[in-house]
Design a protein around this motif. Structure first.
Motif, mmCIF file in Angstrom:
data_model
loop_
_atom_site.group_PDB
_atom_site.id
_atom_site.type_symbol
_atom_site.label_atom_id
_atom_site.label_comp_id
_atom_site.label_asym_id
_atom_site.label_seq_id
_atom_site.Cartn_x
_atom_site.Cartn_y
_atom_site.Cartn_z
ATOM 1 N N MET A 118 -45.643 -45.930 -24.414
ATOM 2 C CA MET A 118 -46.999 -46.483 -24.279
ATOM 3 C C MET A 118 -47.025 -47.945 -24.732
ATOM 4 N N LYS A 119 -47.851 -48.741 -24.027
ATOM 5 C CA LYS A 119 -47.993 -50.155 -24.365
ATOM 6 C C LYS A 119 -49.475 -50.494 -24.473
ATOM 7 N N ILE A 120 -49.793 -51.313 -25.466
ATOM 8 C CA ILE A 120 -51.149 -51.830 -25.615
ATOM 9 C C ILE A 120 -51.021 -53.347 -25.737
ATOM 10 N N THR A 121 -51.812 -54.077 -24.965
ATOM 11 C CA THR A 121 -51.768 -55.542 -24.997
ATOM 12 C C THR A 121 -53.111 -56.048 -25.498
ATOM 13 N N VAL A 122 -53.041 -56.996 -26.445
ATOM 14 C CA VAL A 122 -54.238 -57.514 -27.109
ATOM 15 C C VAL A 122 -54.294 -59.029 -26.947
ATOM 16 N N ASP A 123 -55.476 -59.540 -26.650
ATOM 17 C CA ASP A 123 -55.731 -60.985 -26.643
ATOM 18 C C ASP A 123 -55.902 -61.397 -28.097
ATOM 19 N N LYS A 124 -54.985 -62.185 -28.620
ATOM 20 C CA LYS A 124 -55.020 -62.552 -30.042
ATOM 21 C C LYS A 124 -56.210 -63.445 -30.387
ATOM 22 N N ARG A 125 -56.769 -64.113 -29.395
ATOM 23 C CA ARG A 125 -57.888 -65.020 -29.664
ATOM 24 C C ARG A 125 -59.171 -64.257 -29.983
ATOM 25 N N ASN A 126 -59.494 -63.232 -29.211
ATOM 26 C CA ASN A 126 -60.740 -62.493 -29.465
ATOM 27 C C ASN A 126 -60.494 -61.069 -29.958
ATOM 28 N N LYS A 127 -59.225 -60.705 -30.134
ATOM 29 C CA LYS A 127 -58.815 -59.390 -30.674
ATOM 30 C C LYS A 127 -59.219 -58.223 -29.779
ATOM 31 N N ALA A 128 -59.383 -58.475 -28.490
ATOM 32 C CA ALA A 128 -59.777 -57.426 -27.548
ATOM 33 C C ALA A 128 -58.553 -56.846 -26.845
ATOM 34 N N ILE A 129 -58.614 -55.568 -26.556
ATOM 35 C CA ILE A 129 -57.556 -54.893 -25.807
ATOM 36 C C ILE A 129 -57.722 -55.280 -24.334
ATOM 37 N N VAL A 130 -56.660 -55.823 -23.747
ATOM 38 C CA VAL A 130 -56.746 -56.246 -22.350
ATOM 39 C C VAL A 130 -56.000 -55.309 -21.403
ATOM 40 N N ASN A 131 -55.094 -54.499 -21.931
ATOM 41 C CA ASN A 131 -54.358 -53.588 -21.063
ATOM 42 C C ASN A 131 -53.753 -52.449 -21.871
ATOM 43 N N ILE A 132 -53.705 -51.278 -21.248
ATOM 44 C CA ILE A 132 -52.984 -50.117 -21.769
ATOM 45 C C ILE A 132 -52.178 -49.591 -20.606
ATOM 46 N N SER A 133 -50.886 -49.361 -20.828
ATOM 47 C CA SER A 133 -50.046 -48.868 -19.737
ATOM 48 C C SER A 133 -48.969 -47.943 -20.288
ATOM 49 N N GLY A 134 -48.304 -47.265 -19.362
ATOM 50 C CA GLY A 134 -47.212 -46.382 -19.725
ATOM 51 C C GLY A 134 -47.627 -44.931 -19.775
ATOM 52 N N GLY A 135 -46.691 -44.120 -20.206
ATOM 53 C CA GLY A 135 -46.962 -42.703 -20.358
ATOM 54 C C GLY A 135 -46.986 -41.972 -19.035
ATOM 55 N N GLY A 136 -47.257 -40.722 -19.131
ATOM 56 C CA GLY A 136 -47.361 -39.891 -17.943
ATOM 57 C C GLY A 136 -48.284 -38.724 -18.225
#
Length: 184
Positions: A118-136
């Protein structure tokens, strides 16, 4: 009792504590690993969930790493809580070191935390989650729909919505993202 365990706590960084011999608890499925980890941590045992080396893999793709000198106490505690691991393996060979499930990639304004699949991507400027990917697992689209676009400190926790391996590893990724991006 927790005070006693603190001196044996396993470090969370890349440094290895050579004075602490470790063991693995292997379970049949992910739900058992999650339950055991939660109970053991609440009781003050210094445990970590890791990916097992192929030589000892049984059941699910996670093991609980613990200080071997606590084997008896941990075995008794798990028995009292009706949790029976498939096996308890001492780690005597350096080739049997567990694999840390968390990797971090910094892209400047964004940071991606990769835990298992699993991957979670965060915008460090506003601390918001921009993407979640992976898994099945079937819960990944739902978890992504309730988390993406939300700030780290306001997103729902995946552990509140199920017990799949993907949900569990996404929870670990979220916790790591909070450690790295939110002030303590």
């Amino acid at each position: 009792m927790l005070k006693f365990f603190k001196k044996f706590r396993l470090s969370s960084d890349k440094k290895k504590d050579v004075n602490v011999e470790k063991g693995f608890l292997l379970f049949e499925n992910t739900s058992e690993v999650i339950r055991a980890e939660e109970l053991l941590k609440k009781a003050g045992f210094p445990v970590k969930v890791k990916a097992p080396p192929p030589e000892v893999r049984q059941g699910c793709d996670m093991v609980i790493e613990f200080p071997l000198m606590l084997k008896l106490e941990i075995s008794r505690f798990l028995e009292e809580n009706n949790l029976r691991p498939l096996s308890l393996v001492p780690v005597e060979d350096p080739l049997l070191e567990p694999v840390d499930m968390c990797r971090v990639k910094d892209f400047g304004d964004y940071i991606m935390i990769h835990v298992a699949n699993m991957k979670i991507t965060v915008d460090k400027r506003n601390k918001a989650i921009v993407n979640i990917s992976g898994g099945g697992c079937p819960d990944v689209p739902f978890l992504a729909s309730i988390m993406v676009g939300k700030p780290l400190d306001q997103t729902p926790e995946p552990r509140a919505f199920g017990h799949t391996l993907c949900g569990y590893t996404l929870q670990l990724a979220l916790e790591e993202a909070k450690k790295r991006c939110l002030p303590s």
